[in-house]
Design an enzyme around this catalytic site. Structure first.
Site, PDB file in Angstrom:
ATOM      1  N   CYS A  38      38.093  60.837  46.138  1.00 42.46           N
ATOM      2  CA  CYS A  38      39.281  60.006  46.271  1.00 42.46           C
ATOM      3  C   CYS A  38      38.928  58.676  46.926  1.00 42.46           C
ATOM      4  CB  CYS A  38      40.359  60.729  47.081  1.00 42.46           C
ATOM      5  SG  CYS A  38      39.881  61.050  48.794  1.00 42.46           S
ATOM      6  N   ASP A 440      29.064  26.491  24.190  1.00 46.26           N
ATOM      7  CA  ASP A 440      27.866  25.697  23.931  1.00 46.26           C
ATOM      8  C   ASP A 440      27.542  25.872  22.447  1.00 46.26           C
ATOM      9  OD1 ASP A 440      25.277  24.378  24.406  1.00 46.26           O
ATOM     10  OD2 ASP A 440      24.478  26.390  24.046  1.00 46.26           O
TER      11      ASP A 440
END
Length: 716
Positions: A38, A440
């Site tokens: 947990c 690019d």
């Protein structure tokens, strides 16, 4: 180079990445944590380790039940294990050869306990039905004793995970999520035993056993759902080869992978997985690189070909000289990057952490208030204790603790299987916010090809030497065009960002790069000493999947921009072919950063997609970033996601998956909140028995996990 390189996503660490590693603790220790389950466990483990002198950081991966500890000075693993044991956590040094074994053993143990609990429960229920049907006097008391004889040993065994975890927590003065569960089981069974000893009319062994059964079922389903989420890091690590065929002094010997050293010769038989990064020294055959690059077409490996751990020799035996082994292999570095991404925190996780941190004191206070109120109101001890037990169980915030890790694990695994390596756990959240993409051009949207006809023999030999280790697409294209040429002997090679390469040959300075750098205007040139530069003819072709990617992202509402260091004519041609209206040519690295910053200043969330050394600053400046596997080391280090495929097609669904992931996280928090808003008042007013509370708690956790698994069905 791209035609011989091993997976370029993880080869080496560039200086910038090394600096970050040094600042966060270069040395790493990985510990297995079989007992954690947990968010409270995550916080406790990380907090305990950070208090150890010399520990720079600690990062728990709940899905893989392990913690990666970074240190800035020597710290023994035994000291960390001792500190965790004192804090109530079982820990041991991670053995990669056992990866997945512990998780399977944990699942088998849960199944065994479920079977025992279920069998005992059926018998107890048969006796309880008889009591409910009117059995009284000696018969009722006999049935209570038989029930106790069945229930007590069953609870001692089947509820052991809750008891052990809760005791470890209490032993060090801490409260975790198993404390109220263990307390509820003990209270229900303790009251039942007391009633049986006193000859009372009420027994709650059936409730205690049923509660334990449903809690175990919920925990097992949680375990299975986590396993179904398929941690990408676990999948990768499971592909490591535990035993290898080493050749030493002409003798072949099967040895453990851990015994390999740099320089050892390893033989990989047809169908075998390559265990190291290295160079083929003998043999010729096809290799499967799909794991690391996503490329489904086999590649040819011959003497001198660089290969990577995780690749498969398909049709011929290969002898490989090991250049990197152990934690330095490409496969291990990919495991580390994915592991880091899955364990990374974001703002949603912070909310879950805060909720879990305040959970224990609040839930115990609520249970005490409920018990006190009902005792004062009704004077019925049994009723009051039942309501307190129900409150203890129903308020467990397991669903909130699972809200983010479940989604992050599923998303990372889903993207990895599609050929995308998520390096940063916050990347998906940022990608979901993106409205503008800056590409690019060269090496990202287009791949260049070169012609060597204009170069004289010396120039060809020099160009081959200068480009053989370069990562820029233009340099790789030049290298590929010089097949069969013997490289010259050069020295003092340097890369000039945004301009080209320089070196020394035969006492002369040689430069290979843009015409503007060499005073020749447009184009790419090679200059030897003071001689006139020789032009290299280049052509650009759209990368596979580029057109489909741009079209899909435009349809998804993203505005596309292209920035390139290339000339205006070539950039305009590519932009027009892709139907992109926004483009800028002849941009230097600083210009790209300024371009992105201008878009950000206008209120846009920018995704940068680039590959070159000159794109590094732009990738870092963008809201989110992606680089292909062929990118420079620095570019990959600066990006959030690495594309492991030669094609751009896997990127098409990236925004969709990112948006879906964030949506699932928000849905999970909504589910958790609604559950608590409804369930807590129901328990407080006495409308939920301990049995109903356990079913409700398990159902909420399973609902959150199933909602996260819906990401697997998101359209690709």
């Amino acid at each position: 180079m791209s035609d011989t390189a091993a997976c370029p996503a993880c080869i080496g660490l560039p200086e910038g990445q090394l600096e970050r590693a040094r600042s966060n603790g270069t040395n790493q220790v990985v510990l297995s944590l079989p007992g954690i389950h947990c968010v409270a466990c995550i916080n406790g483990v990380e907090r305990t380790l950070r208090h150890i002198p010399g520990v720079a950081n600690a990062r728990v991966n709940l899905s893989m039940k392990r913690v990666t500890v970074g240190t800035n000075q020597p710290v023994a693993a035994e000291a960390m294990i001792d500190a965790l044991e004192l804090a109530g956590y079982e820990a041991r040094v991670m053995d990669n050869s056992l990866l997945g074994t512990e998780a399977d053993a944990y699942g088998r143990a849960l199944l065994t306990r479920i079977a025992v609990s279920g069998f005992a429960n059926m018998n107890i229920m048969l006796l309880s039905v008889a009591i409910w049907s009117g059995a009284a006097g000696a018969t009722m008391h006999l049935f209570h004793w038989i029930t106790a004889v069945i229930a007590i040993p069953t609870l001692v065994y089947t509820a052991q995970p809750f008891f052990v975890s809760g005791w470890r927590s209490l032993r060090v003065g801490r409260l975790n999520m198993d404390v109220p569960i263990a307390l509820a089981i003990l209270l229900a069974s303790g009251i039942s035993l007391y009633e049986t000893l006193q000859g009372g009319n009420h027994s709650y062994f059936d409730a205690a056993c049923t509660l334990t059964f449903f809690l175990l079922v919920g925990r097992y389903l949680d375990h299975r759902s986590r396993k179904a989420a398929a941690s990408a890091a676990a999948q990768l690590a499971a592909l490591e080869v535990p035993r290898v065929l080493r050749i030493r002094d002409g003798m072949r010997q099967m040895v453990d992978f851990a015994e390999l050293q740099v320089g050892d010769l390893v033989q990989v038989l047809p169908g075998g997985r390559i265990p190291v990064d290295g160079i083929v020294t003998q043999g010729r055959g096809k290799i499967d690189r799909a794991l690391l690059t996503g490329e489904t077409r086999p590649a040819m490996a011959t003497i001198g070909t660089a290969v990577s751990a995780g690749e498969i020799s398909m049709d011929a035996p290969l002898t490989i000289e090991a250049l990197t082994v152990g934690t330095e292999t490409t496969l291990r570095k990919m495991v580390t990057m994915v592991d880091q991404a899955e364990a990374m925190r974001n703002r949603y996780t912070a909310v879950a952490d805060k909720a879990a941190a305040i959970y224990a004191p609040v839930v115990h206070l609520l249970a005490l208030v409920a018990f006190t109120f009902w005792m004062l109101w009704s004077g019925d001890f049994r009723l009051s204790i039942n309501i307190a037990v129900a409150v203890l169980i129903i308020t467990c915030p397991c669903a909130m603790g699972l809200a983010v890790p479940a989604v992050s694990t599923v998303a990372a695994g889903r993207l990895f299987r599609a050929g995308l390596l998520v390096k940063d756990g916050t990347a998906l959240e940022r990608l979901a916010e993106v409205d503008t993409v800056v590409f690019d051009k060269t090496g990202t949207l287009t791949m260049p090809s070169a012609a060597r006809d204009a170069l004289d023999p010396d120039a060809q030999s020099i160009a081959k030497a200068m480009t053989q280790d370069a990562t820029h697409p233009v340099a790789q294209a030049i290298f590929a065009s010089l097949d069969g040429v013997t490289p010259a002997r050069i020295s003092d090679q340097r890369e000039h960002r945004g301009e080209g390469l320089s070196a020394v040959w035969d006492g002369k300075t040689i430069r290979l790069g843009s015409g503007a750098w060499l005073g020749m205007g447009k184009g790419t040139y090679l200059q030897i000493g003071d001689a006139r530069p020789q032009r290299i003819t280049l052509r650009s072709e759209l990368r596979d999947g580029a057109a489909a990617l741009v079209k899909a992202w435009q349809a998804a509402g993203l505005t596309i921009h292209i920035v390139s260091g290339d000339d205006a004519d070539e950039t305009a041609r590519i932009a027009e072919s892709l139907n992109v209206d926004h483009w800028q040519a002849e941009t230097k690295p600083d210009d790209k950063v300024a371009y992105i910053e201008a878009l950000a200043a206008a209120g846009h969330k920018v995704l940068m997609v680039g590959d070159g050394l000159n794109d590094t600053a732009a990738l870092a400046a963008a809201h989110a970033s992606v680089s292909p596997a062929t990118a420079a080391d620095a570019s990959r280090a600066a990006s959030d996601i690495v594309l492991l495929n030669d094609s751009l097609t896997p990127l098409i669904d990236l925004p969709l998956i990112a948006r879906a992931a964030v949506k699932r996280i928000r849905e999970n928090f909504t589910i958790s909140t609604v559950y608590n808003v409804i369930a807590v008042p129901v328990a407080l007013v006495g409308l939920a028995t301990p049995l109903i509370a356990s079913i409700a708690m398990s159902a909420s956790s399973i609902t959150v996990l199933l909602n996260a698994l819906r990401l697997k069905g998101t359209r690709q």
